[in-house]
Design an enzyme around this catalytic site. Structure first.
Site, short mmCIF file in Angstrom:
data_model
loop_
_atom_site.label_atom_id
_atom_site.label_comp_id
_atom_site.label_asym_id
_atom_site.label_seq_id
_atom_site.Cartn_x
_atom_site.Cartn_y
_atom_site.Cartn_z
N CYS A 6 26.16 -63.41 11.82
CA CYS A 6 27.39 -63.58 11.04
C CYS A 6 27.15 -64.18 9.66
CB CYS A 6 28.42 -64.39 11.81
SG CYS A 6 27.75 -65.67 12.87
N CYS B 152 29.33 -70.10 17.80
CA CYS B 152 29.51 -71.14 16.77
C CYS B 152 29.22 -72.52 17.33
CB CYS B 152 30.93 -71.12 16.22
SG CYS B 152 31.38 -69.57 15.43
#
Lengths: 175, 135
Positions: free
Chosen positions: B37, B107
């Site tokens: 990402c 994350c």
């Protein structure tokens, strides 16, 4: 289904784009729905399936980055979820600094536009350099089939992904 | 995809954003990233060398809302913990606290990696220092 063999092409990272396009057109004709309209359902479904593979495969193979990712995946490299241990610290450091610089420019006044445009050019150049590196490594892999080269390619792809994001970010600011 | 209220809170009012002198012997720095990402996360801890307690933590993250919220929360969790307690922090604690959806779990993993990297960096520094003193 391996895309390379589906297209009847040699499994290479450096693919001849015109050859690929030629095969795409030929196979598109071969599996065209019009040719199967009056055929038994089984055959028609098979042709539909082949058409789907054809389109997916063409999208992947014609793009050097996606093609490299595809071959890496086939060779058992994990290119999906990646942990930080796969990213060299110097690259993280560099990307972090570039992001910091970009953020400063973003909060700057109109004068910052020139610097943003400069940063944009810099990222574009970095992306081009990564693409060039990818081409070189692709040739080396095609000749040697050396897995160590694939490992290097994976590193370049990671780096390129970061650069691509930076390009997107700076373009958002310049728009 | 909608973010939870807690993610939004940390995203809009991130705690402990900033940086500390990475050359300070009591400061450990962790820099991690997720190429998929394009996120980069820097997390730093300042440890009291006599008590071994983390007195301050700072972060700076370039990434999505969940990555920012995860690292912001991580710095809050770190303060007041000992170095070893910090190493025991699991990403699932962050997932639960922020109600992260499955697609954003990576994350929290990144934040856990950042904590571990910062603590490891601090430990390496102190080990080197002790080795230097011993000589």
């Amino acid at each position: 289904m391996d895309y390379f063999s589906f297209f009847g092409l040699e499994r290479k990272l450096t693919l001849d784009a015109s050859q690929l396009q030629k095969r795409f057109y030929e196979l598109s004709r071969e599996y065209h729905p019009d040719r199967f309209a009056r055929k038994p359902e089984e055959e028609r479904l098979k042709a539909e399936e082949a058409s789907a593979i054809l389109n997916d495969g063409y999208r992947v193979l014609r793009d050097p980055v996606q093609r490299a990712e595809y071959v890496l995946k086939q060779e058992g490299f994990d290119v999906g979820e990646q942990r930080s241990k796969d990213v060299p610290p110097e690259l993280l450091e560099e990307v972090f600094e570039l992001n910091m610089a970009l953020e400063e420019l973003r909060h700057g006044d109109e004068d910052a536009r020139a610097s943003l445009a400069e940063a944009h050019q810099k990222f574009i150049n970095m992306r081009a350099a990564a693409d060039e590196e990818l081409t070189g490594l692709g040739q080396r892999y095609d000749q040697s089939q050396d897995r160590a080269v694939l490992q290097q390619i994976r590193g370049v792809l990671n780096r390129r992904r970061y650069i691509r994001n930076l390009v997107t970010e700076v373009e958002k600011e310049l728009a | 995809m909608a973010y939870s209220d807690k993610v939004l809170d940390h995203y809009n009012n991130p705690r402990n954003v900033g940086s500390m002198d990475k050359n300070d012997p009591n400061v450990g720095t962790g820099m991690v990233g997720a190429p998929e990402c394009g996120d980069v996360m820097k997390l730093q801890v300042k440890v009291n060398p006599t008590t071994g307690i983390i007195e301050d933590a700072k972060f700076k993250t370039f990434g999505c809302g969940s990555a920012i919220a995860s690292s912001s929360l991580a710095t809050e969790m770190l303060k007041g913990k000992t170095v070893d307690e910090a190493l025991a922090i699991k990403n699932t604690e962050i997932v639960n606290e922020l109600a992260l959806p499955p697609v954003k779990i990576h994350c929290s993993v990144l934040a856990e990696d950042a904590i571990k990297a910062a603590i490891t960096n601090y430990k390496d520094k102190t080990a080197k220092e002790q080795a230097a003193v011993a000589q």
